[in-house]
Design a protein around this motif. Structure first.
Motif, PDB file in Angstrom:
ATOM      1  N   THR A   2       1.177  -3.843   7.857  1.00  0.00           N
ATOM      2  CA  THR A   2       0.802  -2.822   8.572  1.00  0.00           C
ATOM      3  C   THR A   2       2.303  -2.453   9.020  1.00  0.00           C
ATOM      4  O   THR A   2       3.280  -2.779   8.744  1.00  0.00           O
ATOM      5  N   GLU A   3       1.952  -1.333   9.595  1.00  0.00           N
ATOM      6  CA  GLU A   3       3.897  -0.099   9.764  1.00  0.00           C
ATOM      7  C   GLU A   3       4.214  -0.506  11.075  1.00  0.00           C
ATOM      8  O   GLU A   3       3.891  -1.342  12.121  1.00  0.00           O
ATOM      9  N   THR A   4       5.712  -1.369  10.978  1.00  0.00           N
ATOM     10  CA  THR A   4       6.139  -1.976  11.847  1.00  0.00           C
ATOM     11  C   THR A   4       6.650  -0.278  12.560  1.00  0.00           C
ATOM     12  O   THR A   4       6.771   0.608  12.647  1.00  0.00           O
ATOM     13  N   HIS A   5       7.320  -1.848  14.013  1.00  0.00           N
ATOM     14  CA  HIS A   5       6.949   0.164  15.198  1.00  0.00           C
ATOM     15  C   HIS A   5       9.075   0.008  15.478  1.00  0.00           C
ATOM     16  O   HIS A   5       9.734  -1.189  15.713  1.00  0.00           O
ATOM     17  N   LEU A 345       8.706 -11.343   3.013  1.00  0.00           N
ATOM     18  CA  LEU A 345       7.578 -10.551   4.703  1.00  0.00           C
ATOM     19  C   LEU A 345       7.451  -9.490   4.899  1.00  0.00           C
ATOM     20  O   LEU A 345       6.874  -8.912   5.091  1.00  0.00           O
ATOM     21  N   PHE A 346       8.665  -8.943   4.845  1.00  0.00           N
ATOM     22  CA  PHE A 346       8.905  -7.569   4.951  1.00  0.00           C
ATOM     23  C   PHE A 346       8.288  -6.221   4.212  1.00  0.00           C
ATOM     24  O   PHE A 346       8.378  -5.204   4.341  1.00  0.00           O
ATOM     25  N   LYS A 347       8.472  -7.143   2.808  1.00  0.00           N
ATOM     26  CA  LYS A 347       7.208  -6.006   1.501  1.00  0.00           C
ATOM     27  C   LYS A 347       6.268  -6.167   1.932  1.00  0.00           C
ATOM     28  O   LYS A 347       5.513  -5.408   0.414  1.00  0.00           O
ATOM     29  N   GLY A 348       5.746  -6.833   2.908  1.00  0.00           N
ATOM     30  CA  GLY A 348       3.973  -6.720   2.529  1.00  0.00           C
ATOM     31  C   GLY A 348       3.655  -8.137   1.506  1.00  0.00           C
ATOM     32  O   GLY A 348       2.050  -8.163   1.376  1.00  0.00           O
ATOM     33  N   ARG A 349       4.285  -9.034   1.419  1.00  0.00           N
ATOM     34  CA  ARG A 349       3.573 -10.090   0.220  1.00  0.00           C
ATOM     35  C   ARG A 349       3.750 -11.536   1.520  1.00  0.00           C
ATOM     36  O   ARG A 349       4.060 -12.711   1.309  1.00  0.00           O
ATOM     37  N   GLY A 350       3.076 -11.228   2.291  1.00  0.00           N
ATOM     38  CA  GLY A 350       2.557 -12.182   3.157  1.00  0.00           C
ATOM     39  C   GLY A 350       1.759 -13.207   2.922  1.00  0.00           C
ATOM     40  O   GLY A 350       1.763 -14.746   3.239  1.00  0.00           O
TER      41      GLY A 350
END
Length: 489
Positions: A2-5, A345-350
């Motif tokens: 998801t988009e970070t705020h 994690l910040f690159k979407g590899r959760g």
């Protein structure tokens, strides 16, 4: 992903306020997390002392210490992080630390089992302070707030667990219960003062929102019913199905009502964001694995082979203090730097991170399932388990925070913390049931302990819980991919 705020404090419209001292803020955050976890894990070595000093008939009577602590924690995990969103970080942190202080003071003054139970309930509620740094670090440290907040939570949790176990062993050998609670009162009072002095007094993150009283009380009730089942179900037998059914039915009804509430406790839209619900479930499973591991280790390590019949003999015969030292690699693994982990994690590899944490934890547990009769076996297993749990907790709490703007950081922390509390109770109940399936007598006493073969079974059960983390994450990714394909078509 998801988009970070963007943190609210960085928007042009936000009122300016003095920048807090970063390291002082991190220090008080670590203090809150270490203290709250140490309070929980200082209790296992103290149970025999509690039973003897307060003249309790059986060890089972002491389980109410855990039950009221867990019930208080369940209420705190739900309420305190949301109070931080609505009424401010400093106010809520001071209130939480004050609950810890009063909770320690009550048994110090009363010095009886009823006052101990009251104190544990208050300390359980205040123990939810461990989640508050996720909010106030994020709101005060800007873009690095999520990474720093999760790192502090995870690392300090590991340290707090071992500090509590070592502290419990030291107390058993050197202090009385009353002296311990006097010292704990002083430590909690100092933490209250440090929270007031260090955490900035800023306007509430959600100035126009209120916490729905009915929804909050309702949620506390159904979560408490489930937690009570998990902590007392083994003693109550089939009667435990009553609170379990009430909790499950109440939870389903609560979700339906909360979807249309203007003052929802948790935003349903948050739980629908990619990987958020899966992250909460994974946190619960890692907590269950964590609880199972510690219960199996501490029980086996403290049984003296000489106290059992030769045919049944097993155990390491370690003291409470030495048992905690055997667990030290578990905490040490939490100190491993997570730079690569955060980047993934910040690159979407959760999902990949969850799978890695699950497999590492499963490997450590499988090792202990077949090798758990020497101290060095536990040193190896503790280190591997600690690394797996460190990865899993970091992934879970980070992904849930990334799904919400900073003004709802407390809501996200509360949701994850509630799942964690349920998971910890589940793991404890599962292993307690396993270790009660077959008992052998302790020579010269009326006591009984688990048969040796049950420990291997317990570790394999924990392996299954760890692998369910990987299954949960992979199913969530598959569902997200199907939704994306459907939206494109």
């Amino acid at each position: 992903m998801t988009e970070t705020h963007q943190p609210a404090g960085l928007t042009p419209e936000a009122p300016s306020r003095p920048a807090p001292n970063k390291w002082a803020l991190i220090g008080v955050a670590a203090l809150l997390v270490v203290l709250t976890n140490a309070v929980v894990f200082v209790l296992p070595p103290l149970l025999p002392v509690i039973q003897a000093q307060y003249h309790l008939a059986t060890v089972a009577d002491t389980t109410w210490v855990y039950s009221v602590l867990t019930l208080g924690g369940g209420a705190g995990f739900i309420l305190l992080p949301r109070l931080a969103d609505v009424h401010g970080d400093r106010n809520t942190s001071v209130v939480a630390a004050a609950f810890l202080t009063v909770g320690a003071l009550v048994p110090a003054i009363g010095d009886s089992y009823p006052t101990l139970l009251v104190g544990c309930a208050l300390m359980g509620f205040g123990g939810a302070a461990q989640l508050l740094p996720l909010g106030f670090l994020r709101r005060n440290l800007g873009e690095s707030g999520i990474t720093v907040g999760v790192a502090v939570l995870v690392i300090a949790t590991g340290v707090g667990i071992v500090v509590g176990m070592i502290g419990g062993g030291f107390i058993v050998e050197n202090l009385s219960l009353r002296s311990f609670f006097v010292v704990l009162t002083a430590a909690c009072a100092a933490t209250t003062l440090a929270s007031y002095v260090t955490i900035p007094h800023a306007p509430p993150a959600e100035r126009t929102r209120r916490i729905g009283v009915l929804g909050t009380v309702w949620m506390i009730a159904w979560v408490a019913a489930i937690l009570l089942t998990l902590t007392q179900g083994l003693l109550w037998g089939t009667a435990a199905l009553v609170p379990l059914a009430a909790g499950v039915i109440g939870g389903i009804a609560w979700v339906r009502v909360e979807r249309t509430s203007s003052s929802a406790v948790f935003d349903v839209a948050m739980m629908k964001a990619p990987l958020v619900t899966a992250s909460c479930v994974c946190i619960a499973l890692f907590a269950a694995v964590n609880a199972a591991f510690m219960l199996l280790l501490s029980t086996y390590a403290q049984i003296a082979p000489a106290a059992l019949r030769p045919a049944d003999a097993y155990g390491l015969g370690l003291s409470e203090l030495n048992t905690a030292l055997v667990m030290a690699p578990f905490a040490a693994a939490f100190l491993v730097r997570g730079t690569v982990l955060d980047r993934a994690l910040f690159k979407g590899r959760g999902v990949s991170v969850f799978v890695a944490g699950a497999l590492i934890s499963a490997a450590g547990l499988a090792w202990l399932a077949v090798a758990h009769d020497r101290p060095w076996h536990y040193l190896v297993g503790s280190a591997v388990m600690g690394l797996g749990c460190r990865i899993g907790y970091t992934a879970g709490f980070t992904l849930v925070q990334l799904a919400v703007p900073e003004e709802k950081a407390g809501m996200a922390a509360g949701a994850a913390g509630t799942f964690m509390a349920v998971g910890f109770a589940l793991g404890t109940a599962l292993v307690s049931g396993d270790l009660s399936a077959s008992l052998v007598p302790v020579s010269g006493t009326d006591l009984e302990v688990a048969a040796e073969g049950l420990y291997g079974i317990g570790y394999w059960l924990a392996v299954i819980l760890a692998l369910l983390v990987a299954v949960t994450a992979l199913i969530s990714r598959a569902r997200s991919n199907r939704r994306a394909e459907g939206a494109v078509s």
